[in-house]
Design an enzyme around this catalytic site. Structure first.
Site, PDB file in Angstrom:
ATOM      1  N   LYS A 185       0.886  -1.177   0.000  1.00  0.00           N
ATOM      2  CA  LYS A 185       0.000   0.000   0.000  1.00  0.00           C
ATOM      3  C   LYS A 185       0.912   1.213   0.000  1.00  0.00           C
ATOM      4  CE  LYS A 185      -1.942   2.932   2.008  1.00  0.00           C
ATOM      5  NZ  LYS A 185      -1.668   4.355   1.671  1.00  0.00           N
ATOM      6  N   GLY A 238       6.792   4.915   8.605  1.00  0.00           N
ATOM      7  CA  GLY A 238       5.975   6.134   8.647  1.00  0.00           C
ATOM      8  C   GLY A 238       6.054   6.781  10.011  1.00  0.00           C
ATOM      9  N   SER A 239       4.955   7.444  10.377  1.00  0.00           N
ATOM     10  CA  SER A 239       4.983   8.289  11.577  1.00  0.00           C
ATOM     11  C   SER A 239       4.589   7.507  12.841  1.00  0.00           C
ATOM     12  CB  SER A 239       4.022   9.456  11.381  1.00  0.00           C
ATOM     13  OG  SER A 239       2.703   8.959  11.259  1.00  0.00           O
ATOM     14  N   THR A 242       0.666   6.953  13.444  1.00  0.00           N
ATOM     15  CA  THR A 242       0.125   5.893  12.588  1.00  0.00           C
ATOM     16  C   THR A 242       0.623   4.526  13.058  1.00  0.00           C
ATOM     17  OG1 THR A 242      -0.048   7.421  10.750  1.00  0.00           O
ATOM     18  CG2 THR A 242      -0.037   5.093  10.190  1.00  0.00           C
ATOM     19  N   ALA A 243       1.869   4.474  13.527  1.00  0.00           N
ATOM     20  CA  ALA A 243       2.410   3.213  14.049  1.00  0.00           C
ATOM     21  C   ALA A 243       1.568   2.713  15.219  1.00  0.00           C
ATOM     22  CB  ALA A 243       3.860   3.396  14.483  1.00  0.00           C
ATOM     23  N   GLU A 260       9.440   1.059  11.233  1.00  0.00           N
ATOM     24  CA  GLU A 260      10.550   1.998  11.032  1.00  0.00           C
ATOM     25  C   GLU A 260       9.943   3.390  11.082  1.00  0.00           C
ATOM     26  OE1 GLU A 260      12.753   1.181   7.459  1.00  0.00           O
ATOM     27  OE2 GLU A 260      12.816  -0.956   7.886  1.00  0.00           O
ATOM     28  N   CYS A 293      13.855  10.341   7.340  1.00  0.00           N
ATOM     29  CA  CYS A 293      13.708   9.940   8.749  1.00  0.00           C
ATOM     30  C   CYS A 293      15.044   9.965   9.482  1.00  0.00           C
ATOM     31  CB  CYS A 293      13.041   8.573   8.847  1.00  0.00           C
ATOM     32  SG  CYS A 293      13.943   7.283   7.975  1.00  0.00           S
ATOM     33  N   GLU A 391       9.870  15.723  15.726  1.00  0.00           N
ATOM     34  CA  GLU A 391      10.320  15.613  14.337  1.00  0.00           C
ATOM     35  C   GLU A 391       9.531  16.591  13.451  1.00  0.00           C
ATOM     36  OE1 GLU A 391       9.359  11.951  12.188  1.00  0.00           O
ATOM     37  OE2 GLU A 391      11.419  11.945  11.447  1.00  0.00           O
TER      38      GLU A 391
END
Ligand code: ADP
Length: 494
Positions: A185, A238-239, A242-243, A260, A293, A391
């Site tokens: 995705k 990702g962020s 969302t993780a 990651e 990142c 971040e």
């Protein structure tokens, strides 16, 4: 910009990209679409099929159906097909590079010369590594313990927009090499090269259903995929927020997941450092408009050299040419999306309001307009301030100073992240001493970004869970099995 929209495909700078999903070896449309926009000039690139639970279900079913045959395909044959995919990527470097640049705004020259060649390398590396993946045997009182890496099943890979094809293939290549099937995705802000990769993989002879691509929003297609009970692995880049959502979904099914995530990595510059090198490494953190990142966004400099470092940094950063990422001379392009630009500017405004000083930059590039943000360095920032702790994911660095090595380590480790750290020093012993104390998945000494694909990659603390790369990827994407065989009891015939 040359963009031509048809019902099922777009032409981006002359390259045709199918905008439908790729499921079970077929192009599949959706009832809905979403609009993909180029960060270069805001032009609409195309209407992209917008996946929902329906397409997620179909893709998982296709991946499940294709799994036994692919898992049973001899390693050498799987490796041959992965090399054929790498050949296909290499043949289409120019197409992939130009489409990626239009879609995510990163520099065309780095796509051509670094990023897309690395995509091919991802496939070659894991194909070769698969062939060297041994079985281990241990002996217990004559009983043989035979350890094997079995493929796990359908894997869902959720990827971000900052380096779309590179990060996707960093997961796809080991997952396929291990004998798994994949549902990718891609991020909704940069979905196009994933569709081109599906074409390349099909031409390379990858069987139908082994690689599937479902496009769409995270909250629709993404959440349906990560919560599907037939999925055996989820790998996410990702962020942090969302993780958390994905971790909750995978926890419900006890699906192993790898994360990651972001970082707020430090760059430590000691007074014994090669100052030109330190400045080069610091300015390099503006690469990809700061949307990396791993970026070392916190510059920590020893007091005694802080003024000289800053003077040289400003001189070097001012040489960075900002503009169209397709132009060879451009050093920094646009950020990905208006929402991202607003987020970056919000961080900077709040930092300035809290007393930070903009050594350079400090706002959007009003001459260029659009999504261009000026490379920014903020000094006079407190360690516990938002701009030091959170971040930004834009071209925004902070500058702090330290007096002693202990103070440098303490500042470096004082965030909730632990992805990477860079140490610039001329003293080998100091490098070892400091490096050993840093909380980071990767420590660079007098360099940045270089990494062998055999080495582990990942973050500590809120920068991630798990490591990928080399055998660590196979450990994640495989079900590891130990078969213990007794020394007696065989009834061999002949
Ligand atoms: P950002 O906020 O920087 O865009 P995200 O972490 O939200 O980063 O996005 C990274 C990827 O995660 C994208 O492909 C996005 O569509 C996907 N994603 C977002 N939310 C979810 C979710 N709830 N479930 C699965 N995937 C998601």
């Amino acid at each position: 910009m040359t963009v031509h929209i048809t019902a099922v495909a777009v032409a981006v700078a002359g390259v045709t990209v199918d905008t439908r999903h790729w499921i079970g070896g077929e192009r599949v449309a959706s009832a809905g679409t979403f609009t993909d926009v180029s960060p270069i000039d805001g032009a609409t690139l195309g209407e992209i099929a917008r996946g929902t639970a329906t397409e997620a279900e179909a893709a998982v079913a296709a991946a499940k159906a294709a799994f036994p045959a692919w898992a049973g395909t001899p390693r050498a044959e799987r490796a041959r097909i992965l090399h054929a995919i790498a050949d296909g990527v290499e043949k289409r470097i120019e197409d992939l590079a130009i489409v990626e640049t239009h879609d995510n705004g990163a520099l065309l020259r780095s796509h051509r010369r670094g990023v897309i060649p690395r995509v091919a390398h991802n496939f070659r590396f894991f194909a070769d590594r698969l062939l060297r993946l041994g079985h281990e045997d241990f002996d217990t009182r004559g009983h043989t313990n035979h350890v094997a890496w079995d493929p796990a099943g359908p894997c869902v890979l959720i990827t971000p927009w900052n380096a779309p094809l590179m990060l996707a293939t960093w997961k796809i290549a080991p997952a396929l090499a291990a004998g798994n099937t994949v549902i990718l995705k891609p991020a909704e802000w940069s979905p196009l090269t994933a569709s081109l990769l599906a074409d390349v993989a099909a031409e390379a002879g990858l069987p139908a259903g082994v690689l599937n691509v479902v496009q769409g929003y995270g909250s629709e297609a993404g959440s349906a995929l990560v919560s599907h009970p037939d999925v055996r692995r989820v790998s996410f880049t990702g962020s942090v927020p969302t993780a958390r959502t994905i971790a909750a979904a995978t926890a419900a099914n006890l699906t192993p997941a790898s994360f990651e995530l972001g970082g707020k990595s430090p760059l430590l510059v000691f007074s014994d450092a090669d100052l030109d090198l330190a400045v080069d490494l610091a300015v390099e953190q503006y690469d990809n408009a700061g949307q990396v990142c791993l970026a070392a966004t916190r510059i920590l400099v020893e007091d005694s050299i802080a003024d000289e470092f800053t003077r040289r940094f400003v001189a070097k950063a001012e040489q960075l040419r900002q503009g169209d990422p397709r132009a060879e001379a451009t050093g920094i392009g646009p950020n990905i999306h208006s929402r991202q630009l607003e987020k970056i500017d919000g961080f900077v405004r709040r930092a300035l309001a809290a007393g930070a000083r903009a050594v350079i930059g400090g706002g959007p590039n009003t001459e260029l307009g659009g999504l261009f943000y000026r490379p920014t360095l903020l000094a006079d920032v407190a360690q516990d301030s938002e701009i030091v702790q959170e971040e930004v994911f834009g071209p925004v660095l902070t500058l702090q100073t330290f007096g002693t090595e202990d103070e440098a380590v303490a500042l470096a480790n004082d965030t909730r992240f632990g992805l990477a750290a860079t140490v610039v020093t001329g003293d080998r012993e100091r490098a070892g001493r400091v490096g050993a104390q840093l909380v980071a998945g990767t420590v660079w000494v007098n360099c940045f970004f270089v990494r062998d694909l055999q080495a582990p990659f990942g973050g500590s603390r809120h920068s991630g869970i798990g490591r990928e790369g080399g055998t660590w990827s196979f450990d994640f994407y495989c079900d590891i099995k130990n078969t213990v065989t007794a020394p007696r009891g065989w009834q061999d015939h002949g």
